[in-house]
Design an enzyme around this catalytic site. Structure first.
Site, mmCIF file in Angstrom:
data_model
loop_
_atom_site.group_PDB
_atom_site.id
_atom_site.type_symbol
_atom_site.label_atom_id
_atom_site.label_comp_id
_atom_site.label_asym_id
_atom_site.label_seq_id
_atom_site.Cartn_x
_atom_site.Cartn_y
_atom_site.Cartn_z
ATOM 1 N N TYR A 153 -16.367 -10.017 31.031
ATOM 2 C CA TYR A 153 -16.598 -9.152 29.873
ATOM 3 C C TYR A 153 -17.902 -8.388 30.059
ATOM 4 O O TYR A 153 -18.920 -8.958 30.457
ATOM 5 C CB TYR A 153 -16.703 -10.027 28.613
ATOM 6 C CG TYR A 153 -17.048 -9.237 27.376
ATOM 7 C CD1 TYR A 153 -16.047 -8.771 26.527
ATOM 8 C CD2 TYR A 153 -18.370 -8.946 27.052
ATOM 9 C CE1 TYR A 153 -16.356 -8.026 25.403
ATOM 10 C CE2 TYR A 153 -18.689 -8.202 25.934
ATOM 11 C CZ TYR A 153 -17.679 -7.742 25.114
ATOM 12 O OH TYR A 153 -17.992 -7.002 24.005
ATOM 13 N N GLU A 241 -17.363 -0.836 25.762
ATOM 14 C CA GLU A 241 -16.907 -2.214 25.958
ATOM 15 C C GLU A 241 -15.788 -2.226 26.987
ATOM 16 O O GLU A 241 -14.817 -1.476 26.862
ATOM 17 C CB GLU A 241 -16.389 -2.795 24.639
ATOM 18 C CG GLU A 241 -16.029 -4.270 24.751
ATOM 19 C CD GLU A 241 -15.366 -4.803 23.479
ATOM 20 O OE1 GLU A 241 -14.532 -4.100 22.882
ATOM 21 O OE2 GLU A 241 -15.682 -5.940 23.101
#
Ligand code: GDP
Ligand code: MN
Length: 432
Positions: A153, A241
């Site tokens: 991530y 993101e």
């Protein structure tokens, strides 16, 4: 004490101005970051990324099943990934109103792409992040699938508590980062970036290492991180993101998903990006209001509120509630008001069938009350207003405004102050 309705309105208002992103307040790693308006679809974000040297898969966009099939053939890939394009995340585990499960599908057969796209386009996709009924899918992304050996991530955001940009990463990607933050906070890593100095090599390298990239992959990941940061700055993003920020068995670091949010204050210098704004997921009435520079928020009561300024909107909601009523909606008329806007505002407010009364609460600082009064009388006549109208005007040119209203011969109830206005509007609804 704030009422629940006012709290709801306040939340909605705050969401309008400040949209909290990925790491919700629950996360211990990062505090709530201001959320802004513009949010692009994945395919738009990925285009920006690939134009700036960030590694994404080859892809096409389609808005019909047939086009998706053609795109899948044209890709000429060993395996294809088909992804529904909506602004919310969690698509992989989402469900369509057609019954199809999963907003992300892998297949080797272009024909299957066509069949799946048919069950996606035109249907609603509901995920953990959408309203219950889901969001309508208008487009799908047809991309070359790559094998993923590891999902990490990575995000870059403007973080108030760091007074600037921060890199946030976790070797545990693919899943909800909030879950990682709750169960394994030690697996969330942060690098605060000095916006003047920019990202340092050592910071990109350390993040790559923390994400678990080894050997030559570490340099590759660090390079991607730097490119993503430079893009973040260049496009005035508030959030980039990438989840998953993944690694392939062939030794490539790839951004498999992308979510970028932008600072609305930068619209003037990011015209190309803001021109991509896909408003199809907004409430139609919000879009209609935005055309006239009005902000509309729908609530669930029966008193429409026409106000200027977010603070006054909240106060109006509170005081209606304190007097036993419930706001149906509110429309915020910004600063420099024109008569035509007032007319449009009334049109929007009365379009909501729940509305049984209208409360106008305008404080004329910059706004000239006489303009409002003229707008109100014109709207009342042309729209043949059927519901009681209570008006409280205060400030610039208020006497002239009151004359306009009282000489209009229209059944308008004047109120001396906010309390009076709230009482009168609540009473007018109760009488019915
Ligand atoms: P989200 O569910 O909305 O976050 O959509 P993603 O784009 O993140 O896709 C969900 C999941 O599908 C990812 O976490 C991956 O596990 C998987 N996925 C997406 N693209 C690919 C791909 O090209 N190859 C493989 N093997 N899996 C993929
Ligand atoms: Mn994702």
């Amino acid at each position: 004490m704030a009422s629940p309705v006012a709290a709801q309105a306040r939340k909605l208002l705050r969401d309008l101005a400040l949209r909290p992103p990925l790491l919700a307040a629950r996360s211990q790693a990062v505090q709530l970051t201001p959320r802004r308006w513009l949010n692009l679809q994945e395919y738009q974000s990925k285009k920006l990324m690939s134009d700036n040297g960030v590694k994404v898969q080859r892809f096409f966009v389609a808005d019909s099943a047939n086009e998706a099939l053609e795109a899948a053939k044209r890709l000429n890939a060993k395996e294809i990934v088909l992804k529904a394009q909506i602004l919310a995340g969690g698509r992989g585990k989402g469900v369509f109103s057609s019954g199809l499960k999963g907003g992300v599908h892998l297949t080797k057969d272009p024909q299957v792409v066509g069949q799946l796209a048919k069950q996606m386009i035109g249907y609603n996709l509901a995920t953990k992040q959408t309203p219950k009924e889901g969001v309508k899918v208008n487009k799908v992304m047809v991309a070359e699938a790559l094998d993923i050996s590891r999902e990490t991530y990575l995000a870059i955001l403007m973080d108030r508590s760091c007074n600037g940009p921060v890199l946030v990463g976790s070797p545990q990607g693919g899943i909800d980062i909030e879950e990682v933050a709750a169960s394994n906070p030690e697996l969330i890593f942060k690098e605060e970036i000095d916006i003047i100095e920019g990202i340092k090599d050592s910071q990109a390298q350390r993040m790559a290492e923390n994400l678990g990239f080894l050997g030559p992959l570490k340099n590759q990941a660090a390079d991607q991180i730097k490119k993503l940061y430079n893009l973040f700055l260049k496009i005035d993003a508030t959030q980039v993101e990438v989840n998953p920020f993944g690694e392939t068995p062939g030794g490539q670091v790839v951004c498999f998903d992308a979510k970028i949010n932008f600072d609305d204050n930068a619209e003037f210098r990011q015209k190309d990006i803001f021109a991509m704004d896909d408003k199809s997921e907004n409430e139609p009435i919000e879009n209609e209001a935005a055309k006239y520079d009005l902000k509309y928020i729908g609530l669930d009561g029966n008193i429409a509120c026409f106000v200027n300024g977010a603070g006054l909107a909240m106060a109006t909601c509170d005081i209606i509630f304190l007097n036993g009523g419930k706001p149906a909606n509110f429309l915020d008329l910004g600063g420099g008001v024109k008569e035509a806007q007032v007319y449009q505002a009334f049109k929007l407010l009365t379009a909501d069938p729940k509305v049984e009364a209208i409360l106008v609460n305008i404080f004329g600082g910059i706004v000239n009350c006489a303009i409002i009064a003229n707008g109100i009388t014109k709207a009342c006549r042309e729209l043949e207003l059927k519901v009681p109208l209570v008006v409280r005007l205060e400030g610039t040119n208020v006497h002239e405004a009151q004359n306009i209203l009282s000489n209009s011969g229209l059944p308008i109830t004047s109120a001396v102050d906010l309390e009076d206005a709230a009482k009168k509007s609540v009473a007018s609804v109760a009488k019915k």
